[in-house]
Design a protein around this motif. Structure first.
Motif, PDB file in Angstrom:
ATOM      1  N   SER A   3      41.225  56.068  74.518  1.00 30.60           N
ATOM      2  CA  SER A   3      40.009  56.827  74.242  1.00 30.60           C
ATOM      3  C   SER A   3      38.905  56.486  75.238  1.00 30.60           C
ATOM      4  O   SER A   3      38.157  57.367  75.676  1.00 30.60           O
ATOM      5  CB  SER A   3      39.528  56.557  72.816  1.00 30.60           C
ATOM      6  OG  SER A   3      39.320  55.161  72.614  1.00 30.60           O
ATOM      7  N   GLU A  31      49.295  45.135  68.477  1.00 27.06           N
ATOM      8  CA  GLU A  31      49.032  46.211  69.437  1.00 27.06           C
ATOM      9  C   GLU A  31      50.335  46.848  69.932  1.00 27.06           C
ATOM     10  O   GLU A  31      51.380  46.211  69.986  1.00 27.06           O
ATOM     11  CB  GLU A  31      48.270  45.675  70.652  1.00 27.06           C
ATOM     12  CG  GLU A  31      46.823  45.349  70.401  1.00 27.06           C
ATOM     13  CD  GLU A  31      46.077  45.038  71.696  1.00 27.06           C
ATOM     14  OE1 GLU A  31      45.076  45.708  71.959  1.00 27.06           O
ATOM     15  OE2 GLU A  31      46.508  44.132  72.431  1.00 27.06           O
ATOM     16  N   ASP A  59      47.631  53.037  71.927  1.00 23.38           N
ATOM     17  CA  ASP A  59      46.180  53.084  71.868  1.00 23.38           C
ATOM     18  C   ASP A  59      45.582  52.453  73.122  1.00 23.38           C
ATOM     19  O   ASP A  59      44.442  52.732  73.473  1.00 23.38           O
ATOM     20  CB  ASP A  59      45.666  52.326  70.639  1.00 23.38           C
ATOM     21  CG  ASP A  59      46.059  53.015  69.342  1.00 23.38           C
ATOM     22  OD1 ASP A  59      46.013  54.247  69.303  1.00 23.38           O
ATOM     23  OD2 ASP A  59      46.413  52.311  68.388  1.00 23.38           O
ATOM     24  N   ARG A  60      46.362  51.611  73.769  1.00 27.19           N
ATOM     25  CA  ARG A  60      45.865  50.875  74.935  1.00 27.19           C
ATOM     26  C   ARG A  60      46.864  50.983  76.071  1.00 27.19           C
ATOM     27  O   ARG A  60      48.080  50.970  75.844  1.00 27.19           O
ATOM     28  CB  ARG A  60      45.653  49.411  74.551  1.00 27.19           C
ATOM     29  CG  ARG A  60      45.177  48.515  75.686  1.00 27.19           C
ATOM     30  CD  ARG A  60      44.973  47.101  75.178  1.00 27.19           C
ATOM     31  NE  ARG A  60      44.919  46.142  76.278  1.00 27.19           N
ATOM     32  CZ  ARG A  60      45.296  44.882  76.178  1.00 27.19           C
ATOM     33  NH1 ARG A  60      45.758  44.416  75.021  1.00 27.19           N
ATOM     34  NH2 ARG A  60      45.212  44.073  77.217  1.00 27.19           N
ATOM     35  N   ARG A  76      41.556  50.947  76.250  1.00 27.24           N
ATOM     36  CA  ARG A  76      42.052  51.843  75.227  1.00 27.24           C
ATOM     37  C   ARG A  76      42.056  53.249  75.795  1.00 27.24           C
ATOM     38  O   ARG A  76      41.203  53.609  76.615  1.00 27.24           O
ATOM     39  CB  ARG A  76      41.188  51.770  73.977  1.00 27.24           C
ATOM     40  CG  ARG A  76      41.174  50.393  73.329  1.00 27.24           C
ATOM     41  CD  ARG A  76      40.418  50.387  72.033  1.00 27.24           C
ATOM     42  NE  ARG A  76      41.153  51.104  70.986  1.00 27.24           N
ATOM     43  CZ  ARG A  76      42.153  50.586  70.279  1.00 27.24           C
ATOM     44  NH1 ARG A  76      42.550  49.349  70.519  1.00 27.24           N
ATOM     45  NH2 ARG A  76      42.752  51.286  69.350  1.00 27.24           N
TER      46      ARG A  76
END
Length: 308
Positions: A216, A28, A199-200, A214
């Motif tokens: 998104s 990650e 992404d996170r 995340r």
């Protein structure tokens, strides 16, 4: 790969961390976001074994940081906000010193040094004293020492602070490349930094984690944006009559087309757009745009910071 449970840390009457818990998984890129004084640097120092918590546990690769500090530090590449550089040394001499301190075998050092130098684009600065380098190149030297030993986990504290826009882009590209081989946690108070790299995101405020999601998911809403070609009668009332609609808000647009934000009542998994589209067809509204609304990281951060 990393597990933090109920970590606390105080400096006298100031509570820097108040029961922080989080997990970071292999591969990650995680952004630790928060204002100055939120507790980001304290958490990073605890993760890397440079600071002991008052309470709680931290394990990396199944090893407790307090009891296996040296073993864990051997697996970590750490770039603090102010990299510990020796200004009188040349870039090459400094990196050689760090390779020795990292106990990289002599036979492996040429390859490891070469890889770190190429990764950070320092080939043309090897004989230059560190004290004469620009801020951007000093950051690169700090990054090079952090990746010399090919660590499984990289921790960067404000890696682009004080850099100009061109240098920021270069450091971001480097972090992206490094993520192909290492798990990365980096702190910042620059929102665009997280949006560009992660992404996170973990948002920390006043020593507490306020969000861990995340990007998104964090940006998703149950709201929709509707833009019509021209004005129609009773649009707001018709939209307000749909299921799962809380309110309808007129929007100002630069091109003066009639626009509305339809605010949903439910969680972000309830998409209002299909129902709005069916209504527009039934009413023969001249549809110009219909999309699901998203929140910016800035709006999410401000909402959390103000207790909304």
């Amino acid at each position: 790969m990393i597990e933090v449970k109920d970590v606390t840390k105080s400096y006298g009457p100031i509570e820097a961390l108040a029961g922080v818990s989080l997990d970071i998984h292999q591969g990650e890129i995680v952004g630790l976001l928060g204002p100055n004084g939120a507790g980001k640097t304290t958490l990073m120092k605890i993760l890397t074994g440079y600071l002991q918590p008052d309470g709680g546990t931290v394990t990396i690769d199944g090893l407790d940081v307090l009891t296996h500090t040296r073993a864990i530090q051997a697996r970590i590449g750490y770039l603090p906000e102010n990299a510990p550089l020796y200004p009188e040394l040349s870039v090459q001499a400094y990196l050689k010193l760090m390779a020795d301190l990292r106990e990289i075998p002599e036979a492996e050092q040429p390859r490891r040094l070469s890889e770190a130098i190429v990764a950070t684009s320092l080939q043309d600065r090897l004989t230059q004293p560190i004290g004469t380098l620009s801020k951007g190149f000093r950051q690169r030297v700090g990054l090079a020492q952090a990746i010399l030993h090919k660590p499984k986990f990289l921790v960067f504290d404000e890696p682009t602070v004080g850099l100009d826009p061109t240098q920021i882009v270069e450091i971001r590209r480097l972090i992206k490349r490094l993520s192909q081989e290492s798990t990365i946690l980096f702190s910042t108070h620059i929102l665009s930094e997280v949006e560009a790299l992660c992404d996170r995101v973990i948002i920390i405020l006043n020593g507490q984690i306020k969000a861990d999601q995340r990007l998104s998911t964090l940006a998703a809403t149950a709201d929709a944006i509707l833009v019509l070609q021209d004005r129609q009668r009773d649009v707001e009332a018709a939209l307000a009559g749909l299921a799962h609609v809380r309110t309808v808000e007129p929007l100002q647009t630069a091109d003066a087309f009639p626009a509305y934000r339809i605010v949903g009542t439910d969680a972000s998994d309830n998409d209002l757009c299909p129902a709005i589209y069916d209504l527009a067809r039934q009413r023969n509204w001249p549809l110009r745009e219909l999309r699901r609304d998203v929140r910016t990281l800035e709006s999410v951060f401000n909402l959390l910071a103000t207790g909304g």
